[in-house]
Design a protein around this motif. Structure first.
Motif, short mmCIF file in Angstrom:
data_model
loop_
_atom_site.label_atom_id
_atom_site.label_comp_id
_atom_site.label_asym_id
_atom_site.label_seq_id
_atom_site.Cartn_x
_atom_site.Cartn_y
_atom_site.Cartn_z
N ALA B 300 0.94 -0.82 0.12
CA ALA B 300 -0.48 0.07 0.01
C ALA B 300 1.25 1.43 0.13
CB ALA B 300 -1.09 0.45 1.29
N ALA B 335 -9.97 20.09 -6.88
CA ALA B 335 -10.33 17.91 -6.48
C ALA B 335 -9.21 17.03 -6.81
CB ALA B 335 -10.96 17.35 -8.11
N ALA B 338 -7.33 18.37 -3.73
CA ALA B 338 -8.00 17.41 -2.07
C ALA B 338 -7.76 15.44 -2.34
CB ALA B 338 -9.44 17.44 -2.17
N ALA B 341 -4.19 14.51 -0.94
CA ALA B 341 -4.23 13.58 0.77
C ALA B 341 -4.57 12.66 0.81
CB ALA B 341 -5.31 14.94 1.20
N VAL B 342 -5.28 11.88 -0.20
CA VAL B 342 -4.87 10.34 -0.01
C VAL B 342 -3.87 9.37 -0.14
CG1 VAL B 342 -6.15 8.35 -0.62
CG2 VAL B 342 -7.36 10.30 -0.85
N SER B 345 -1.98 10.53 3.39
CA SER B 345 -3.82 9.62 4.93
C SER B 345 -3.51 8.13 4.78
CB SER B 345 -4.85 9.80 5.38
OG SER B 345 -5.50 8.97 3.95
N VAL B 346 -3.09 7.32 3.42
CA VAL B 346 -2.56 6.16 3.77
C VAL B 346 -1.63 5.51 3.87
CG1 VAL B 346 -2.02 3.68 2.12
CG2 VAL B 346 -3.56 5.94 1.31
N PHE B 349 -1.66 6.14 8.27
CA PHE B 349 -2.35 5.09 8.94
C PHE B 349 -2.00 3.84 8.66
CE2 PHE B 349 -6.29 7.89 7.48
CZ PHE B 349 -6.82 8.02 9.74
N ALA B 350 -0.33 3.85 8.15
CA ALA B 350 0.25 2.42 7.96
C ALA B 350 0.62 3.01 8.69
CB ALA B 350 0.76 2.74 6.61
N VAL B 377 -0.07 16.47 10.80
CA VAL B 377 -1.47 15.88 10.19
C VAL B 377 -2.56 17.55 10.45
CG1 VAL B 377 -3.35 15.55 11.28
CG2 VAL B 377 -1.20 14.26 11.31
N LEU B 381 -4.26 18.80 6.97
CA LEU B 381 -5.34 19.03 7.07
C LEU B 381 -5.58 20.95 6.54
CD1 LEU B 381 -7.18 17.30 9.96
CD2 LEU B 381 -7.52 16.93 8.05
N VAL B 384 -5.87 21.03 2.77
CA VAL B 384 -7.04 20.49 2.49
C VAL B 384 -7.98 21.42 2.33
CG1 VAL B 384 -9.29 18.92 2.31
CG2 VAL B 384 -7.01 17.83 3.03
#
Lengths: 182, 835
Positions: B300, B335, B338, B341-342, B345-346, B349-350, B377, B381, B384
């Protein structure tokens, strides 16, 4: 948006804190990367983006016969042209607009890039040499707002201020005689 | 246990100490200062990069303190506006170009060979050249501050403010020339990093199993390779406008200031991720070490890196939401901004999942990791939020943005780098650190940082724009600014303490034993401090972790020692890591510093406006470049070298797909990006800029025919270069090389004929763009001519044989590139004339 950001910050930091200060526990890869990493972030972003696009659609300038005023920027002053009782009136450093109705401001520049911003009225828009930018704003109630240049434009940048006088449409100010040019 | 089909038998063990002495004699720097300027070793160069960048960081920090002192009160009588503008411009430029980028280059150069199990970077001399270009360019930029002529147009140098009319002196030239000079090092590093990761990994280390740091640096280098050319092109165009009045950005003559913004942010946004990815690599490397577990979600994370690399090129426009672009375009870039950010964030969280699975040991590097989480973090934000157009229009160019970018850069780069420095210091110094100082430094930096910047979000929301030096009419901003200034001072003390901690560790720390953190990666599979050669023998297929320390030191791995008194490394296949051949790397030489000095003389002459003298500097550069080829090539055919029992490999002179060949292909990717950016400029100005169409050129068939004749010569040159390789062992090969030289020379003459017919480039942007396209072709003609000459010299001096190809393969690449880009350029001119 601020509150949402705050909540997400607290949430992520709490998770990180728990992860650090509590002992080892089984940790599932898919839960972290797919559910949290992809799922959580995508859904928050999708909602946010939908709101932003709707709001953006509302405030975008379009050609529908709205009142137009002009602003011409030059190091380091602003010249405005607004409709008066006897045709367009030119002023320097002060812009007069009626309250309660949207208006489009047409931005041009004679030298470098400047940016028109009245924090209390809404977003900013650049004035770029060779281009005409149109920006839609609205002032709800009569009053005076401070405006400034928001794009660095040289040594006089900090002092490149102006005023927006919002008047009651029923009672326009007698500005024509004092400041209009021949 | 299953038998590994690629298993390589071990070499017989030797005594480690004599092996160490033998290796160290070959790989270490020469003694004395004269020796130190001749160093090409990745360990030395990498540390130099990092130390120098930290020095620039301190200077940038002092400038930041001057800014905070000025803003602490609303009447700020401390600096005058002129000086204040210079200081904030220099603060941004130094932190970006002289601290962040060189810092990560240094980390990559120092760390990559160690963590991938290699002995050096792929191009040691190129690394050294990059360092000297960085140092000399940095000194030029910095000295402008001493002479009071520092750039003062903001670190993104928007035209027309930075054009000749509104910035008449040399201050903008200092920025443009100085930064371009420094960026030579970025391009060199990008090429080096990519080739090192793809071709110098330990034998059998598949791409899909290399340490995550390799993936992060590969992503970083790919972004540098494609991200920097637009900036370099923009700087060249703006410098051409300032020096020779070629109107690329002048609206009256068909230029457009928006072209600069596009080129700048095409670089500027990937730049943020160029800075973030190596830092994320540090996090992915050290979090599992201190959580005493493995990283969670390797696949991931790799996917997230690849996603970031692609997405980062789709969002440059979000720096330009207020320039007046259509709402559809706004929506698209909003878009995309934004979406970026994905992948981030992966990864976050990993990392949390990794810590969740393990028992976290809160050592000093981990404190900085916590600092990262707490800071980044929030920065992400607010990012975003800024991606949302309505909010952006409100917050753009205010202190809210200043706060946001410092949360992202300090959170996403500085804290991870501090974590990395404290983590790898035992390997650098061979010592443990002194107690407590580091913790105190961390807390001061952390609290000082948030004290400065958290409140600055509010300052921005209350409407304070960036880059103002006083605000007499806004007393409500004053206490906020005062708090920020106090926080800034606390942070500075923290950084001073951090430096003191490092110095104390170096001087007084206890000797560290091997692998003090019990890490898994191969960078710790060596004695401390790290030896000059890294590994006395190289890891074979199988285990690529810290457990191989002793067998490697005893020479049981591949290619043990330096029995032929040369710096030998193992080159592997990019995907599988299967051993391919043995490359012999150059040893200590002063050629890089001389070459950098020659390039520097060109930049200084440009800066001084002595344009007539620049041809001398160019000749000097060509002469220096010619010398580089002297090391390449061999006059004899050699037997394959015994790498391990049952495994013999050729030297690189007898291979076609060498490191140099891979490096040339990589470089041409960057070159093609530069060219594509130039074509973007042509298209953009043609479609968007006011005052088009331009006056009639009056050019007709003669110029197109001259151009076509030049193309024909380039095509003949390509045939000659192919023949020169195919017939290298026979007399026709020599003839082909000679024909290639003649063809390149003739093509250059014909290009000069085209230049003769072109219109005055100062007349209109179209004519300036044509001249730029022609200049591009001319530049590549000179490079191709040099390579053809080198191939001719190879044949004449016996550097070619049935087995040895000399420079011909690289010559072919450049010849084909020259032909291709020139044909496109001619097509563009033809279209303009017809259309």
């Amino acid at each position: 948006m601020l509150i949402g950001s705050g909540l997400i910050t607290v949430l992520v930091l709490t998770l990180a804190g728990l992860a650090i200060w509590r002992g080892p526990r089984p940790s599932d890869e898919r839960r972290w990367t797919i559910w949290w990493g992809l799922g959580f972030s995508m859904s928050v972003l999708a909602v946010l983006l939908a709101f932003a696009l709707r709001a953006g659609e509302r405030i975008i300038a379009r050609d529908d016969g709205t009142l137009q005023v002009e602003a011409e920027a030059q190091q380091w002053r602003w010249r405005f042209v607004q409709p008066g009782p006897d045709g367009p009136v030119q002023t320097e450093g002060v812009l007069y607009v009626p309250a309660g109705q949207p208006f489009d401001i047409v931005l041009t520049s004679r030298d470098v890039i400047h940016s028109f911003w009245v924090p209390q009225l809404g977003g900013k828009m650049d004035a770029i040499p060779g281009h005409r930018n149109v920006h839609r704003l609205m002032a709800d109630a009569p009053g005076t707002h401070e405006g400034l240049c928001a794009e660095f434009c040289g040594i006089g940048h900090a002092a490149m201020r102006f005023e927006v006088v919002v008047y009651d449409p029923a009672d326009p100010p007698p500005f024509v005689s004092a400041e209009s040019l021949p | 246990m299953t038998e590994d089909p690629h298993a390589i038998a071990p070499n017989p063990p030797q005594r480690a100490l004599p092996l160490h002495r033998q290796m160290d004699r070959i790989w270490s720097d020469l003694p004395g200062w004269r020796g130190s300027v001749a160093s090409v070793n990745h360990g030395t160069i990498g540390l130099r990069f990092m130390a120098t960048s930290f020095l620039f960081f301190s200077i940038g920090g002092v400038l930041a303190m001057l800014i905070r002192a000025q803003l602490a009160t609303r009447d700020g009588a401390f600096l005058d506006t002129q000086l204040y503008n210079q200081i904030f411009t220099m603060h941004g430029s130094i932190m970006m170009f002289l601290f962040a980028i060189p810092m990560l280059e240094g980390l990559a150069m120092w760390l990559l060979p160690k963590i991938l199990g290699a002995r050096d970077m792929a191009f040691p001399r190129l690394g050294a050249l990059g360092y000297w270009c960085y140092l000399f360019g940095g000194i030029i930029i910095l000295s402008s501050l001493l002479f009071g002529v520092a750039p003062d147009g903001g670190w993104f140098m928007y035209v027309p403010l930075s054009g000749k009319t509104y910035t008449p002196g040399i201050s903008a030239d200092v920025w443009l020339l100085g930064v371009t000079f420094v960026e030579i090092s970025a391009m060199a590093a990008a090429v080096e990093i990519i080739v090192t990761i793809l071709r110098l990994r330990a034998a059998g280390m598949a791409l899909t199993r290399m340490p995550l740091m390799g993936w992060y640096m590969l992503g970083t280098a790919a972004m540098m390779l494609v991200g920097f050319p637009p900036l370099i092109l923009g700087s060249i165009l703006l410098e051409l406008e300032r020096a020779f009045d070629w109107p690329f950005f002048d609206v009256l003559r068909g230029g457009d200031p928006m072209l600069w913004q596009h080129l700048f942010w095409l670089f500027g946004h990937p730049e943020v991720y160029i800075i973030f990815l190596p830092a994320a690599g540090v996090l992915s490397t050290i979090i599992p070490v201190f959580a005493r577990t493995r990283i969670l979600g390797y696949g991931a994370i790799v996917a997230a890196i690849v996603g970031l690399v692609f997405l980062s090129f789709g969002l440059w426009v979000h720096h330009m939401f207020t320039v007046g672009i259509p709402h559809m375009a706004l929506a698209f870039f909003s878009a995309a901004s934004a979406l970026v950010a994905v992948p981030t964030s992966v990864q976050i969280f990993a990392w949390i999942g990794t810590m969740w699975a393990g028992r976290v040991d809160l050592r000093l590097p981990m404190l900085h990791v916590i600092g990262f989480f707490a800071t980044f973090v929030m920065g992400g934000l607010t990012g975003v939020m800024l991606a949302m157009v309505p909010f952006n229009w409100q917050a753009h160019d205010t202190h809210f943005v200043v706060a946001h970018l410092h949360y992202v850069l300090v959170g996403g780069f500085v804290f991870p780098m501090l974590a990395g420095i404290t983590y790898w210091m035992p390997m650098i110094s061979g010592r443990f650190r002194v107690r407590a100082l580091g913790e105190a430094a961390f807390w001061l930096i952390f609290l000082g940082f948030h004290g400065t910047f958290f409140i600055m979000h509010l300052t921005g929301l209350l409407g304070m724009p960036r880059r103002v030096d006083r605000y007499p009419d806004n007393p409500e901003w004053e206490w906020l600014n005062l708090v920020s200034s106090i926080g800034g001072m606390v942070m500075s003390v923290g950084f001073a303490l951090f430096v003191l901690d490092i110095a104390m560790q170096w001087l007084f720390g206890r000797r560290s034993h091997r692998n003090p953190w019990k890490a898994q990666t191969m960078d710790w599979a060596m004695a401390l401090p790290a030896p000059s050669y890294n590994f006395a023998s190289l890891a074979g297929a199988g285990r690529h972790d810290a457990s191989v320390t002793l067998p490697l030191a005893r020479g049981e791995g591949l290619l043990p020692g330096a029995p032929r008194d040369r710096r030998e490394v193992l080159v592997t296949e990019p995907g599988t890591g299967r051993p391919d051949h043995v490359a012999v790397l150059p040893g200590n030489t002063r050629l890089p510093i001389w070459t950098a000095a020659a390039i520097g003389s060109f930049f200084l002459l440009m800066l001084a406006g002595l344009y007539w003298a620049t041809p001398l500097a160019i000749l000097l550069i060509l002469w220096a470049a010619w010398q580089w080829g002297g090391f390449m090539g061999s006059r004899r055919d050699a037997e394959p070298l015994a790498v391990a029992p049952g495994l013999a490999l050729h030297e690189h002179w007898q291979m076609r797909n060498t490191l140099a060949y891979s490096g040339t292909v990589t470089l041409l990717v960057a070159d093609a990006t530069l060219y594509a950016s130039l074509l973007f400029g042509v298209a953009f100005l043609t479609v968007i800029a006011p005052n088009w169409p331009p006056p009639d050129s009056g050019l007709g068939w003669p110029v197109l025919l001259t151009g076509a004749a030049a193309l024909l010569m380039m095509g003949l040159g390509l045939v000659a270069s192919l023949l020169a390789e195919a017939q290298r062992a026979a007399p026709p090969g020599r003839l082909a090389a000679l024909a290639g030289v003649a063809a390149a020379g003739l093509a250059l003459l014909l290009l000069a004929g085209v230049a003769w017919q072109f219109d005055d480039p100062t007349r209109h942007a179209r004519d300036a763009l044509r001249a730029a396209l022609l200049g591009y072709a001319g530049f590549h003609g000179v490079v191709t001519l040099m390579l053809a000459l080198r191939s001719l010299a190879d044949v004449r001096q016996g550097r070619t044989s049935a087995m040895r190809r000399g420079a011909a393969p690289v010559w072919q690449l450049f010849q084909a590139f020259w032909l291709g880009t020139s044909a496109l350029s001619l097509g563009v001119v033809a279209l303009q004339e017809i259309g």
